[in-house]
Design an enzyme around this catalytic site. Structure first.
Site, mmCIF file in Angstrom:
data_model
loop_
_atom_site.group_PDB
_atom_site.id
_atom_site.type_symbol
_atom_site.label_atom_id
_atom_site.label_comp_id
_atom_site.label_asym_id
_atom_site.label_seq_id
_atom_site.Cartn_x
_atom_site.Cartn_y
_atom_site.Cartn_z
ATOM 1 N N MET A 90 -6.638 -0.439 -4.136
ATOM 2 C CA MET A 90 -5.976 0.843 -4.427
ATOM 3 C C MET A 90 -6.856 1.659 -5.385
ATOM 4 S SD MET A 90 -1.909 0.253 -4.342
ATOM 5 C CE MET A 90 -1.698 -0.327 -6.002
ATOM 6 N N HIS A 109 -12.527 -6.246 -8.820
ATOM 7 C CA HIS A 109 -12.768 -5.722 -7.475
ATOM 8 C C HIS A 109 -14.238 -5.909 -7.076
ATOM 9 C CE1 HIS A 109 -9.288 -2.997 -8.688
ATOM 10 N NE2 HIS A 109 -8.853 -3.533 -7.578
ATOM 11 N N GLN A 137 4.520 0.823 -1.401
ATOM 12 C CA GLN A 137 4.725 -0.392 -2.195
ATOM 13 C C GLN A 137 5.189 -0.096 -3.616
ATOM 14 O OE1 GLN A 137 0.456 -1.504 -1.503
ATOM 15 N NE2 GLN A 137 0.549 -2.337 -3.566
ATOM 16 N N SER A 159 -7.029 -6.134 -14.358
ATOM 17 C CA SER A 159 -6.057 -5.422 -13.543
ATOM 18 C C SER A 159 -6.228 -3.934 -13.817
ATOM 19 C CB SER A 159 -4.634 -5.848 -13.947
ATOM 20 O OG SER A 159 -3.698 -4.886 -13.502
ATOM 21 N N ARG A 217 -3.994 -1.912 -14.086
ATOM 22 C CA ARG A 217 -2.913 -1.482 -14.983
ATOM 23 C C ARG A 217 -3.200 -1.830 -16.446
ATOM 24 N NH1 ARG A 217 0.635 -2.663 -10.218
ATOM 25 N NH2 ARG A 217 1.676 -0.702 -9.737
HETATM 26 O O1 PAF Z 1 -3.642 -5.550 -4.285
HETATM 27 C C1 PAF Z 1 -3.714 -4.327 -4.021
HETATM 28 O O2 PAF Z 1 -4.525 -3.572 -4.604
HETATM 29 C C2 PAF Z 1 -2.772 -3.739 -2.997
HETATM 30 O O3 PAF Z 1 -1.519 -4.356 -3.041
HETATM 31 C C3 PAF Z 1 -3.344 -3.761 -1.569
HETATM 32 C C4 PAF Z 1 -3.556 -5.171 -1.055
HETATM 33 C C5 PAF Z 1 -4.670 -3.002 -1.530
HETATM 34 C C6 PAF Z 1 -2.370 -3.058 -0.601
HETATM 35 O O4 PAF Z 1 -2.131 -1.743 -0.971
#
Ligand code: PAF
Length: 282
Positions: free
Chosen positions: A33, A40, A64, A189, A191
């Site tokens: 995201m 990442h 979500q 994270s 966040r």
């Molecule tokens: O983990 C995330 O960043 C999200 O839940 C994902 C898997 C990209 C789905 O939007």
């Protein structure tokens, strides 16, 4: 070293993937995201070791998030994200669709998940896995990668994605990648940027409580006693709400009254307004 291409459209994405696939390249997808951090980037490097072509999706998925959650405030940093991905030299293509590209007007399809989606996160974020499953299925269908990589920090999500891939007969292998941590052990994270300095100190204690619980369980202490003590330890450390800290079967997430491996301890707790999750293999 690779040159990064960026596309916002599914049809263009498919056009770009076709010659790679026809040339026999193994293709990896790393769904994100955005608001990319070293966690990442480690997924991306991992992908580059396992496949010749690496696609990263960047999409803040509205389905979500519940209405009271941080969808509007979620950091959107496409340009710096692409710079970071380009600097790794590991990424071929960024797919960054608009909400309308993923959910065109009249969109009326959604996945409902059982199995590993039951309980834990679903008890506190009932909308969450339906939204994740729907968008991940769309991404897997759009890219049709040989492998897709998900971080183990969102351990329940990883199991949910494995389940949906199996259930829908998608030809992608789902690969879990280890959690990347700060020097005090806080799991990376997007966040974490919400934490002020006092909250950041408290946040760093979540993984220590988990590590201590793992140690006690390995020494043979009773599961329920360790769970209760760990929840108390989080409260004492300054967490405001403890959603769960619980020992589960690592494959099914079924509760365990006695330690049977493979097992995992999973926790979710809030400090200030920020909800943190973490987990460890026992
Ligand atoms: O983990 C995330 O960043 C999200 O839940 C994902 C898997 C990209 C789905 O939007």
């Amino acid at each position: 070293m690779k040159t990064l291409q960026i596309t916002p459209s599914i049809s263009q994405l498919r056009r770009q993937l076709t010659p790679w696939r026809e040339g026999g390249a193994r293709i990896a997808l790393v769904p994100t995201m955005g608001a990319l951090h070293n966690g990442h980037l480690s997924l991306v490097r991992h992908a580059n070791l396992l496949a010749q072509r690496v696609v990263v999706s960047i999409f803040v998925n509205p389905t979500q998030f519940a209405p009271h959650e941080d969808f509007a405030a979620y950091p959107r940093t496409l340009k710096p994200d692409c710079d970071k991905l380009s600097d790794t030299g590991a990424v071929d293509l960024v797919f960054s669709p608009s909400p309308e590209e993923m959910y065109p007007p009249g969109f009326a399809t959604g996945l409902t998940m059982g199995g590993p989606a039951r309980g834990l996160e679903s008890d506190f974020r009932p909308h969450f896995f339906g939204g994740v499953a729907t968008v991940v299925a769309k991404l897997l269908i759009a890219v049709m990668p040989d492998i897709a990589i998900f971080g183990e920090k969102d351990y329940q999500q990883l199991l949910v994605v494995r389940q949906l891939t199996r259930d829908l007969g998608l030809p992608t292998e789902i690969v879990g990648a280890p959690i990347v941590r700060e020097s005090d052990g806080l799991a990376l994270s997007s966040r974490n940027v919400y934490l002020n300095s006092g909250e950041r100190l408290i946040a760093g204690k979540l993984n220590r409580v988990l590590a201590e619980a793992c140690q006690r369980l390995r020494e043979g202490e009773a599961v329920t006693a360790v769970e209760t003590d760990s929840a108390n330890a989080l409260r004492l450390a300054g967490f405001d709400t403890i959603d769960y800290i619980t020992v589960r079967d690592a494959h099914t997430l079924a509760p365990l009254n006695q330690l049977e491996r493979p097992a995992r301890i999973l926790a979710a707790a809030t400090v200030g307004k920020t909800r943190l999750i973490d987990n460890m293999e026992i």
